[in-house]
Write a protein that holds these residues in place. Structure first.
Motif, PDB file in Angstrom:
ATOM      1  N   GLY A 194      57.721  -3.696  55.984  1.00 33.25           N
ATOM      2  CA  GLY A 194      56.580  -4.486  55.238  1.00 33.25           C
ATOM      3  C   GLY A 194      56.973  -5.736  54.654  1.00 33.25           C
ATOM      4  N   LEU A 195      58.151  -6.216  55.052  1.00 33.19           N
ATOM      5  CA  LEU A 195      58.893  -7.457  54.449  1.00 33.19           C
ATOM      6  C   LEU A 195      59.186  -8.527  55.324  1.00 33.19           C
ATOM      7  CD1 LEU A 195      61.210  -5.961  51.713  1.00 33.19           C
ATOM      8  CD2 LEU A 195      58.981  -6.932  51.280  1.00 33.19           C
ATOM      9  N   GLY A 196      58.584  -8.564  56.403  1.00 35.89           N
ATOM     10  CA  GLY A 196      58.675  -9.677  57.406  1.00 35.89           C
ATOM     11  C   GLY A 196      58.369 -10.955  56.963  1.00 35.89           C
ATOM     12  N   HIS A 197      57.645 -10.966  55.832  1.00 35.23           N
ATOM     13  CA  HIS A 197      57.434 -12.424  55.333  1.00 35.23           C
ATOM     14  C   HIS A 197      58.091 -12.866  54.057  1.00 35.23           C
ATOM     15  CE1 HIS A 197      55.786  -9.301  52.636  1.00 35.23           C
ATOM     16  NE2 HIS A 197      55.209 -10.335  51.770  1.00 35.23           N
ATOM     17  N   ARG A 198      59.324 -11.939  54.136  1.00 33.51           N
ATOM     18  CA  ARG A 198      60.172 -12.099  52.777  1.00 33.51           C
ATOM     19  C   ARG A 198      61.537 -12.374  53.226  1.00 33.51           C
ATOM     20  NH1 ARG A 198      57.767 -13.727  48.223  1.00 33.51           N
ATOM     21  NH2 ARG A 198      57.340 -11.903  47.019  1.00 33.51           N
ATOM     22  N   LEU A 199      61.969 -12.728  54.443  1.00 36.92           N
ATOM     23  CA  LEU A 199      63.298 -12.666  55.202  1.00 36.92           C
ATOM     24  C   LEU A 199      64.053 -13.625  54.489  1.00 36.92           C
ATOM     25  CD1 LEU A 199      62.613 -12.848  58.807  1.00 36.92           C
ATOM     26  CD2 LEU A 199      62.638 -10.922  57.352  1.00 36.92           C
ATOM     27  N   ARG A 200      63.618 -14.771  53.922  1.00 39.91           N
ATOM     28  CA  ARG A 200      64.598 -15.629  53.388  1.00 39.91           C
ATOM     29  C   ARG A 200      64.753 -15.591  51.766  1.00 39.91           C
ATOM     30  NH1 ARG A 200      67.387 -16.959  58.004  1.00 39.91           N
ATOM     31  NH2 ARG A 200      65.776 -17.276  59.612  1.00 39.91           N
ATOM     32  N   HIS A 201      63.937 -14.818  51.387  1.00 43.44           N
ATOM     33  CA  HIS A 201      64.068 -14.327  49.808  1.00 43.44           C
ATOM     34  C   HIS A 201      65.306 -13.657  49.400  1.00 43.44           C
ATOM     35  CE1 HIS A 201      59.851 -15.648  50.501  1.00 43.44           C
ATOM     36  NE2 HIS A 201      59.633 -15.793  49.123  1.00 43.44           N
ATOM     37  N   ARG A 249      62.687  -1.753  49.028  1.00 42.84           N
ATOM     38  CA  ARG A 249      62.349  -1.881  50.564  1.00 42.84           C
ATOM     39  C   ARG A 249      63.475  -2.619  51.234  1.00 42.84           C
ATOM     40  NH1 ARG A 249      56.584  -3.862  51.219  1.00 42.84           N
ATOM     41  NH2 ARG A 249      56.494  -4.549  49.209  1.00 42.84           N
ATOM     42  N   VAL A 250      64.039  -3.795  50.744  1.00 38.98           N
ATOM     43  CA  VAL A 250      65.221  -4.203  51.458  1.00 38.98           C
ATOM     44  C   VAL A 250      66.217  -3.186  51.555  1.00 38.98           C
ATOM     45  CG1 VAL A 250      67.119  -6.073  51.347  1.00 38.98           C
ATOM     46  CG2 VAL A 250      64.544  -6.609  50.607  1.00 38.98           C
ATOM     47  N   ALA A 251      66.627  -2.510  50.647  1.00 38.18           N
ATOM     48  CA  ALA A 251      67.690  -1.340  50.786  1.00 38.18           C
ATOM     49  C   ALA A 251      67.301  -0.439  51.779  1.00 38.18           C
ATOM     50  CB  ALA A 251      67.701  -0.829  49.179  1.00 38.18           C
ATOM     51  N   ALA A 281      68.057  -6.693  61.655  1.00 36.55           N
ATOM     52  CA  ALA A 281      67.690  -6.962  60.456  1.00 36.55           C
ATOM     53  C   ALA A 281      66.221  -7.165  60.206  1.00 36.55           C
ATOM     54  CB  ALA A 281      68.693  -7.909  59.704  1.00 36.55           C
ATOM     55  N   ALA A 282      65.976  -8.334  60.926  1.00 36.69           N
ATOM     56  CA  ALA A 282      64.315  -8.608  60.859  1.00 36.69           C
ATOM     57  C   ALA A 282      63.497  -7.766  61.281  1.00 36.69           C
ATOM     58  CB  ALA A 282      64.324 -10.212  61.714  1.00 36.69           C
ATOM     59  N   ALA A 283      63.810  -7.215  62.459  1.00 33.70           N
ATOM     60  CA  ALA A 283      62.843  -5.943  62.988  1.00 33.70           C
ATOM     61  C   ALA A 283      62.858  -4.898  61.702  1.00 33.70           C
ATOM     62  CB  ALA A 283      63.333  -5.270  64.227  1.00 33.70           C
ATOM     63  N   ALA A 284      63.987  -4.521  61.112  1.00 34.28           N
ATOM     64  CA  ALA A 284      63.779  -3.630  59.832  1.00 34.28           C
ATOM     65  C   ALA A 284      63.058  -4.088  58.845  1.00 34.28           C
ATOM     66  CB  ALA A 284      65.560  -3.194  59.697  1.00 34.28           C
ATOM     67  N   LEU A 285      63.325  -5.090  58.355  1.00 31.82           N
ATOM     68  CA  LEU A 285      62.597  -5.818  57.252  1.00 31.82           C
ATOM     69  C   LEU A 285      60.893  -5.811  57.760  1.00 31.82           C
ATOM     70  CD1 LEU A 285      64.809  -8.423  56.177  1.00 31.82           C
ATOM     71  CD2 LEU A 285      63.924  -6.709  54.677  1.00 31.82           C
ATOM     72  N   GLU A 286      60.661  -6.112  58.855  1.00 30.89           N
ATOM     73  CA  GLU A 286      59.138  -5.975  59.353  1.00 30.89           C
ATOM     74  C   GLU A 286      58.658  -4.634  59.413  1.00 30.89           C
ATOM     75  OE1 GLU A 286      55.767  -7.727  60.467  1.00 30.89           O
ATOM     76  OE2 GLU A 286      57.582  -8.957  60.592  1.00 30.89           O
ATOM     77  N   ARG A 287      59.780  -3.591  59.526  1.00 29.51           N
ATOM     78  CA  ARG A 287      59.107  -2.213  59.803  1.00 29.51           C
ATOM     79  C   ARG A 287      58.959  -1.763  58.211  1.00 29.51           C
ATOM     80  NH1 ARG A 287      63.385   2.262  61.930  1.00 29.51           N
ATOM     81  NH2 ARG A 287      61.877   4.134  62.026  1.00 29.51           N
TER      82      ARG A 287
END
Length: 227
Positions: A119-126, A138-140, A111-117
């Protein structure tokens, strides 16, 4: 699905989705676009013809086998984000992998790798209420591609977004396609359809425009398919 009055949502449609496609299915409301997505996504079974996804005849599979097929081979993005508001972006994406048989730690890493992919690697905890509409979509998208699906199905993915956020989502889709993801994008927007290198136009449940091919091998195939 046949509507009152005997109107079929799709009527004997032939379509090959080739590996590596970025395909827009375009047409007015009621043309059969969403029904086609439901057939390609194995959410509905055809009443006529054949639907094959990742080499499997959808009509021959049990509900459990269809669920496994979706988990392993398909990703979905809809106009509505369908995110759990109290869960973080990371957990929303990781929970999408629950049916893949992946362990919790591996789910969160993917999941972290997909969020980085996206452009949301800085928003994991939001959580979703702390994100803009474009970020929620983009989370979706990250949730849809975290399992590395062969086919990504996107139903009006920019429909609830302003033009700037919509352009950002299309840029992410372009990056995913460039990295090898096969994408079918359902839209009524001629501009978005024109952005895709391949287009199929539906009207009244029939394909009225668009070439077919299978030169790179089919990921999905509709043959005489109808609902």
């Amino acid at each position: 699905m046949t509507y009152p009055g005997g109107v079929a949502a799709l009527r004997g449609v032939d379509l090959t989705v080739a590996r590596g496609d970025l395909l827009a299915v375009v047409g007015p409301s009621g043309s059969g676009k969403s029904t086609m997505l439901h057939l390609l996504g194995t959410l509905d079974r055809p009443t006529t013809g054949t639907v094959r996804v990742a080499g499997h005849d959808v009509a021959a599979l049990s509900d459990r086998e269809l669920s496994a097929l979706r988990a392993r081979h398909l990703g979905f993005v809809f106009q509505q984000f369908h995110l759990a508001p109290a869960a973080s972006a990371l957990d929303n994406v990781a929970d999408g992998l629950l049916y893949t048989g992946t362990g919790r730690r591996a789910r969160r890493e993917r999941a972290a790798a997909a969020l980085e992919r996206v452009g949301l690697g800085h928003r994991l905890r939001h959580r979703p209420p702390e994100l803009s509409g474009g970020e929620q979509q983009r989370v979706a998208l990250a949730r849809a591609v975290a399992g590395d699906p062969e086919l990504l199905l996107a139903d009006e993915p920019t429909g609830n977004l302003d033009s700037a956020s919509g352009a950002g989502v299309l840029a992410v889709l372009a990056d995913l396609h460039a990295a090898g993801t096969t994408i079918v994008l359902i839209t009524h927007d001629a501009g978005i359809a024109g952005w895709c290198p391949r287009r199929v136009r539906l009207r009244d449940g029939l394909v009225v425009d668009g070439h077919d091919h299978d030169d790179l091998g089919p990921v999905a195939l509709l043959k005489g398919a109808g609902r």
